[in-house]
Scaffold this motif. Structure first.
Motif, mmCIF file in Angstrom:
data_model
loop_
_atom_site.group_PDB
_atom_site.id
_atom_site.type_symbol
_atom_site.label_atom_id
_atom_site.label_comp_id
_atom_site.label_asym_id
_atom_site.label_seq_id
_atom_site.Cartn_x
_atom_site.Cartn_y
_atom_site.Cartn_z
ATOM 1 N N ASN A 33 0.773 -1.243 0.000
ATOM 2 C CA ASN A 33 0.000 0.000 0.000
ATOM 3 C C ASN A 33 0.806 1.297 0.000
ATOM 4 N N TRP A 34 2.152 1.236 0.053
ATOM 5 C CA TRP A 34 2.938 2.440 0.198
ATOM 6 C C TRP A 34 4.083 2.472 -0.803
ATOM 7 N N ARG A 35 4.594 3.671 -1.030
ATOM 8 C CA ARG A 35 5.659 3.832 -2.024
ATOM 9 C C ARG A 35 7.040 3.602 -1.459
ATOM 10 N N ALA A 36 7.202 3.788 -0.150
ATOM 11 C CA ALA A 36 8.529 3.677 0.461
ATOM 12 C C ALA A 36 8.361 3.504 1.961
ATOM 13 N N LEU A 37 9.442 3.025 2.598
ATOM 14 C CA LEU A 37 9.447 2.844 4.049
ATOM 15 C C LEU A 37 10.698 3.497 4.634
ATOM 16 N N VAL A 38 10.496 4.343 5.647
ATOM 17 C CA VAL A 38 11.590 4.972 6.380
ATOM 18 C C VAL A 38 11.604 4.398 7.789
ATOM 19 N N ILE A 39 12.775 3.959 8.248
ATOM 20 C CA ILE A 39 12.941 3.542 9.647
ATOM 21 C C ILE A 39 13.528 4.719 10.404
ATOM 22 N N TRP A 40 12.757 5.268 11.340
ATOM 23 C CA TRP A 40 13.139 6.469 12.096
ATOM 24 C C TRP A 40 12.621 6.341 13.506
ATOM 25 N N GLN A 41 13.466 6.678 14.475
ATOM 26 C CA GLN A 41 13.052 6.601 15.868
ATOM 27 C C GLN A 41 12.666 7.990 16.368
ATOM 28 N N THR A 42 11.655 8.048 17.205
ATOM 29 C CA THR A 42 11.183 9.343 17.702
ATOM 30 C C THR A 42 12.208 10.009 18.615
ATOM 31 N N GLU A 43 13.105 9.225 19.204
ATOM 32 C CA GLU A 43 14.215 9.734 20.005
ATOM 33 C C GLU A 43 15.427 8.869 19.714
ATOM 34 N N PRO A 44 16.642 9.437 19.761
ATOM 35 C CA PRO A 44 17.820 8.596 19.591
ATOM 36 C C PRO A 44 17.956 7.654 20.784
ATOM 37 N N PRO A 45 18.673 6.522 20.588
ATOM 38 C CA PRO A 45 19.482 6.143 19.447
ATOM 39 C C PRO A 45 18.670 5.455 18.361
ATOM 40 N N PHE A 46 19.310 5.230 17.222
ATOM 41 C CA PHE A 46 18.660 4.471 16.159
ATOM 42 C C PHE A 46 18.432 3.040 16.629
ATOM 43 N N SER A 47 19.487 2.392 17.099
ATOM 44 C CA SER A 47 19.345 1.059 17.687
ATOM 45 C C SER A 47 20.640 0.663 18.379
ATOM 46 N N ALA A 48 20.507 0.133 19.594
ATOM 47 C CA ALA A 48 21.672 -0.354 20.335
ATOM 48 C C ALA A 48 22.040 -1.775 19.954
ATOM 49 N N GLY A 49 21.349 -2.359 18.963
ATOM 50 C CA GLY A 49 21.771 -3.653 18.445
ATOM 51 C C GLY A 49 20.821 -4.768 18.766
ATOM 52 N N ALA A 50 21.303 -6.000 18.509
ATOM 53 C CA ALA A 50 20.485 -7.186 18.703
ATOM 54 C C ALA A 50 20.202 -7.428 20.166
ATOM 55 N N ASN A 51 19.007 -7.858 20.454
ATOM 56 C CA ASN A 51 18.600 -8.184 21.826
ATOM 57 C C ASN A 51 17.932 -9.553 21.805
ATOM 58 N N LEU A 52 18.585 -10.542 22.395
ATOM 59 C CA LEU A 52 18.067 -11.902 22.373
ATOM 60 C C LEU A 52 17.203 -12.220 23.593
ATOM 61 N N GLN A 53 16.604 -11.202 24.136
ATOM 62 C CA GLN A 53 15.824 -11.384 25.362
ATOM 63 C C GLN A 53 14.680 -12.374 25.159
ATOM 64 N N LYS A 54 14.029 -12.300 24.012
ATOM 65 C CA LYS A 54 12.903 -13.204 23.785
ATOM 66 C C LYS A 54 13.359 -14.655 23.777
ATOM 67 N N ALA A 55 14.543 -14.888 23.181
ATOM 68 C CA ALA A 55 15.051 -16.255 23.175
ATOM 69 C C ALA A 55 15.368 -16.724 24.577
ATOM 70 N N THR A 56 15.971 -15.859 25.388
ATOM 71 C CA THR A 56 16.323 -16.265 26.740
ATOM 72 C C THR A 56 15.084 -16.504 27.587
ATOM 73 N N GLU A 57 13.996 -15.768 27.286
ATOM 74 C CA GLU A 57 12.763 -16.000 28.033
ATOM 75 C C GLU A 57 12.224 -17.403 27.785
ATOM 76 N N ARG A 58 12.485 -17.925 26.580
ATOM 77 C CA ARG A 58 12.031 -19.273 26.274
ATOM 78 C C ARG A 58 12.923 -20.331 26.929
ATOM 79 N N LEU A 59 14.129 -19.929 27.328
ATOM 80 C CA LEU A 59 15.089 -20.888 27.853
ATOM 81 C C LEU A 59 14.939 -21.115 29.354
ATOM 82 N N LYS A 60 14.407 -20.134 30.052
ATOM 83 C CA LYS A 60 14.265 -20.306 31.496
ATOM 84 C C LYS A 60 13.107 -19.456 31.989
#
Length: 848
Positions: free
Chosen positions: A539-566
């Protein structure tokens, strides 16, 4: 009427001192051809003085230059031989010593060489612009004004713009637009009063702090412990800030206030304290002389003890009860508790707030157009989280007003002058329905202006249309468009409006923002990105990834995986990350470890979930690259690890100058595995001239192996994290506008995704052997550990495409499989597990 477009092709800075050289550096950061003038050297090359100043820019920390190599683009000049060069300059900025006689003499000398259209501005921190204008030729005075940059000019957002009586209004508007977009500044129009707005308020705040510190018997280090982050101000607080600014500079500003503000109700406090004058007389000027209020002795910080008249180990701290009190989120309760608490530290803090509010209220009419300008001046120029009026209003306007009046009547305040009548009026609820419960100077219809006795809206200059979401004041709630879909992890939205420029509904651009803490990327965010790409393709012509406040991203977070482990909630992935955004690669290691949050998974010995998430991450990166609509990453601040990999896979990146981008996983014993290694190998192959990717690949390997974090958007290009075609934006509040414009341009060009790379030449076994040879030498020289060698070898294996014949052709999936395998193999080692666990527990990287 002047219909000519204002363009700055060349600029000149007069004066190669601390500020002048750094202003020139920031002009060069903005790709503006710049001359830097200084007095000629008495011996040798006449330009030796300015050449030395330019060379010094490369050594300073924080760095004035976006990359050190830009120093070579500053053209040195001197006043005896090179004045003719000024004729080609569109703007000339004077930044010599703060002495009226020296400035006037310089104006007389350079005036004949200025182009008729050129803007001439003084970077004075407080001298009268109208008095300076009198030394300027009358026929050029309409091109004269003041621009007050704050130190350091690259990083401090504020630029005060001060007109003289004859300043041309259109010229000022052109100059403001240039400062906002080209130099990335937040511009405040200040009145021509001593020290203008920010220094006037900021220096008074420092004087009030010194006064009350003496009254309550608090040491310099205790005061700094109380007046820094605990009350929403920079870590340098009060006296460390004085050292950074320069004690001689601070004394000069105080003396300017003493000499020019004879009728000020607080005039008796405009005096350089004896201890400060004594330090200056002994050459202890602060950071630049390595001795001031503080000095460093080895690794220890010592502070001046006034009672003993010597330096002692700095050990002053805020009382635990004060820390607890100041952690309150309710501003009204906080200030009320300070006033009621008999503890000297509490009484000290209430006193500095009370006298600051009192001073701002009395002087607002004389120094600023409205309360918004004063508050932004303090936030942008001194790094305060809130301006004085914002704090006052948040704490309850009427209550604070009453307490100030009580203290004035009791003789507790620094001045007995009454609060202006308008202060009482601001305690009355607003008449408009939307504002009926609001008391104070900031309301929906604007910020209060005593001179106009009305509320002023923000500037309507065209340049501010580029700021789709400008910096917010107290109580302002940004309306981030219309939601297309929203989950716990992401929100996809667009900005409704009329068709036309970037930022409107009919431009067809959707925006994706992450909701996770520090915008880390887990399975839920990956699901959200893939859903957004599906929606955008439909439905759209383009996609912009933008955060309302910095930072853009501090990186990968495997929290969901760890929640499944214990069972149970895993530890927070990012508890201290925000405090270390601008540190070196070593602190980037800490960030990577905290964002990964792998400890529980590792200790459980279950890696299948982690491998599945890595595969999902790789697929999402590839989807960003090969989506049928253009994808644009709008980056501000940190983009680490997986965040950097997202950036690398979007079709285009628009980044602010203050973007800190890097693949930093090696520091905790891992390698990038979200497509980052693959992407660098692909870029090395595509950018090679003679078909051999290894020379470029070796540089990329070094950046990743050493967890090197780019210290600017420009340096991210040098390190290969950004492409040459990616754009750098100077003003973070224009980032979304420019990113959307790029997305529209790609769509308008009939966007098609790039063809998948199926024939990538690899460096192969020869490249691996060459890198391993370097690693062996480093290991034998004890520069790296055995495990560092293993990590480097795995990284080399992946980036060189495995043990293949050099020049062999592979596809992208080949590299992705190598990435994933190496990541999991390292994850399974005891030493990588120990590194991650140690870093999460101690906040420090482990060398094992």
């Amino acid at each position: 009427m002047n219909n000519h477009k204002f363009v700055v092709r060349k600029a000149a800075v007069l004066g190669a001192g601390v500020m002048g050289a750094q202003i020139a550096a920031h002009l060069i950061n903005a790709n503006i051809e710049t001359l830097l003038f200084e007095l000629p050297a008495e011996k040798g090359d006449p330009n030796d003085n300015v050449i030395k100043a330019i060379e010094n820019l490369k050594k300073q920390d924080p760095a004035p230059l976006s990359v050190p190599a830009r120093a070579a683009s500053i053209q040195p000049a001197n006043y005896e031989q090179n004045l003719e060069l000024l004729k080609d300059c569109d703007i000339v900025i004077e930044a010599i010593a703060e002495r009226m006689d020296l400035k006037r003499a310089l104006y007389e000398k350079i005036a004949p060489y200025l182009a008729e259209h050129a803007i001439f501005a003084s970077n004075t921190s407080g001298l009268s612009i109208n008095k300076l204008a009198q030394a300027f030729p009358e026929n050029l005075r309409h091109r004269f004004c003041g621009i007050h940059f704050f130190n350091p000019p690259r990083y401090m957002h504020l630029a005060e713009l001060i007109a003289c009586t004859e300043s041309d209004a259109a010229m000022l508007n052109d100059l403001e637009a240039f400062l906002v977009t080209c130099l990335g500044k937040g511009v405040i129009r200040a009145k021509d009063t001593p020290n203008f707005i920010a220094n006037r308020i900021g220096v008074f705040s420092m004087l009030a702090t010194m006064h009350h510190a003496r009254e309550y018997g608090l040491g310099f280090d205790v005061v700094d412990a109380l007046t820094g982050p605990l009350i929403g101000r920079p870590k340098s607080a009060t006296f460390r800030t004085a050292d950074v600014v320069g004690l001689d500079i601070l004394a000069h500003v105080i003396e300017t206030m003493r000499d020019t503000l004879a009728n000020d109700p607080w005039h008796k406090y405009y005096a350089v304290p004896g201890w400060l004058q004594g330090l200056i007389e002994t050459g202890a000027l602060g950071q630049k002389t390595k001795r001031g209020v503080y000095r460093k002795a080895g690794k220890e910080i010592h502070v001046l003890d006034l009672a003993r008249k010597e330096y002692v180990l700095s050990a002053g701290v805020a009382d635990d009860d004060m820390k607890e009190l100041l952690r309150q989120k309710n501003p009204a309760g906080k200030l009320g508790a300070l006033r009621a608490n008999p503890h000297p530290q509490a009484q000290f803090l209430w006193a500095i707030f009370r006298d600051l509010f009192h001073y701002c209220a009395v002087h607002l009419n004389a120094i600023a157009d409205n309360a918004r300008d004063l508050d932004f001046a303090m936030r942008w120029g001194f790094g305060w989280n809130e301006g004085p009026f914002e704090t006052w209003q948040a704490a309850g306007w009427s209550d604070i007003t009453g307490w100030i009046n009580e203290d004035i009547a009791a003789g507790k305040s620094m001045s007995d002058v009454s609060l202006p009548d308008w202060v009482r009026e601001m305690g009355q609820s607003a008449s408009q329905a939307a504002d009926r419960d609001i008391q104070g100077v900031h309301r929906t219809q604007g910020s209060y202006s005593p001179s106009a006795n009305s509320f002023r809206h923000r500037s309507t200059l065209p340049v501010y249309r580029r700021q789709l979401f400008p910096d917010k004041l107290l109580g302002e709630q940004a309306q981030y468009g219309t939601t297309l879909f929203e989950t716990d992890a992401v929100r996809m939205w667009h900005i409704p409006g009329k068709s036309g420029s970037a930022g409107t509904a009919d431009d067809g651009v959707a925006i994706l923002s992450f909701k996770s803490k520090m915008h880390t990327i887990g399975s839920d965010v990956l699901d959200g990105v893939q859903q957004a790409l599906d929606e955008a393709e439909r439905n759209w012509r383009a996609l912009v990834i933008w955060q309302t406040e910095p930072p853009f991203s501090a990186g990968a977070n495997l929290q969901k995986a760890t929640e499944r482990l214990k069972s149970g909630e895993p530890p927070s992935a990012l508890t201290v990350l925000a405090k270390k955004l601008r540190k070196t690669a070593q602190s980037a290691v800490l960030k990577a470890a905290r964002s990964l949050n792998l400890a529980d998974a590792l200790m459980a010995g279950k890696l299948a979930e982690v491998e599945a998430m890595v595969a999902q991450f790789q697929q999402t990166s590839q989807d960003l690259r090969y989506s049928m609509i253009p994808t644009v990453a709008a980056v501000d601040g940190l983009a680490l690890g997986g965040g950097c990999e997202f950036v690398m896979h979007c079709d285009r990146t628009v980044a602010t100058l203050e973007s800190y981008i890097g693949l930093v996983e090696t520091g905790v014993g891992l390698i990038p595995a979200g497509g980052g290694c693959k992407e660098l190998a692909l870029r090395a192959a595509q950018e090679t001239i003679d078909g051999d990717p290894f020379p470029l690949l070796k540089n990329y390997f070094q950046s990743v192996a050493t967890a090197q974090l780019a210290k600017s958007g420009e340096q991210a290009k040098e390190l290969g994290y950004l492409r040459r075609a990616d754009q750098i934006v100077m003003n973070r509040f224009e980032l979304l506008y420019v990113a959307k414009a790029n997305a529209i341009a790609l769509a308008e060009a009939g966007y098609r995704p790039p063809l998948k790379a199926r024939s990538i030449p690899v460096a192969g076994s020869t490249g691996i052997a060459t890198i391993k040879g370097m690693l062996v030498n480093m290991r034998e020289g004890n520069f790296i550990s055995e495990h560092d060698y293993l990590i480097g070898s795995k990284l080399a294996h992946v980036m060189c495409g495995g043990e293949l014949t050099p020049g062999s052709l592979v596809d992208e999936n080949w590299f992705l499989e190598l990435e994933r395998a190496a990541f999991i193999e390292l994850l399974a080692t005891e030493k990588t597990q120990a590194r991650v666990e140690h870093t999460l527990k101690t906040g420090k990287p482990l060398r094992n």
